[in-house]
Design a protein around this motif. Structure first.
Motif, PDB file in Angstrom:
ATOM      1  N   ALA A 109       3.476 -71.985  83.548  1.00  0.00           N
ATOM      2  CA  ALA A 109       3.632 -70.625  84.055  1.00  0.00           C
ATOM      3  C   ALA A 109       4.360 -69.725  83.067  1.00  0.00           C
ATOM      4  CB  ALA A 109       4.375 -70.647  85.386  1.00  0.00           C
ATOM      5  N   ASN A 145       1.847 -67.853  80.946  1.00  0.00           N
ATOM      6  CA  ASN A 145       0.692 -67.325  81.655  1.00  0.00           C
ATOM      7  C   ASN A 145       0.899 -65.848  81.981  1.00  0.00           C
ATOM      8  OD1 ASN A 145      -1.389 -66.741  83.415  1.00  0.00           O
ATOM      9  ND2 ASN A 145      -1.280 -68.731  84.429  1.00  0.00           N
ATOM     10  N   TYR A 189       0.082 -64.852  85.552  1.00  0.00           N
ATOM     11  CA  TYR A 189       1.131 -65.229  86.483  1.00  0.00           C
ATOM     12  C   TYR A 189       2.280 -64.219  86.439  1.00  0.00           C
ATOM     13  CZ  TYR A 189       4.814 -67.750  88.811  1.00  0.00           C
ATOM     14  OH  TYR A 189       5.824 -68.089  89.665  1.00  0.00           O
TER      15      TYR A 189
END
Length: 97
Positions: free
Chosen positions: A23, A26, A29
């Motif tokens: 994450a 990302n 995200y």
């Protein structure tokens, strides 16, 4: 209030997931986390600006905001505090003696 609680839960889930190694890099995200934060803020402001239709709703609004502030250890800006409190100042008491 239900939308605000859902936004709070989504924020908590997103922050917990942030610790996952995948994450951290990302971008999608990170953008979703920003969206969740904006949704939470919009819901909080909607509750602050909500005009209760009666004494019961005024008390519920105050109780909810107090619980929110205690849980988040947050504060309100003076204008937000006035918006929350002005609804209860102008209402006559409906209590039965």
């Amino acid at each position: 209030m239900e939308r605000h609680i859902a936004a709070q839960l989504a924020t908590a889930d997103a922050v917990r997931a942030w610790d996952e190694p995948r994450a951290a890099s990302n971008v999608a995200y990170a953008n979703r986390l920003l969206d969740v934060g904006r949704d939470e803020e919009a819901c909080r402001l909607a509750i602050i600006n909500y005009k209760p239709r009666g004494d019961r709703e005024s008390r519920l609004k105050l109780a909810y905001m107090a619980a929110y502030l205690i849980a988040t250890r947050g504060t309100l800006q003076p204008s937000q505090m006035n918006a929350v409190l002005e609804d209860t100042r102008d209402r006559p008491s409906t209590s039965v003696s």
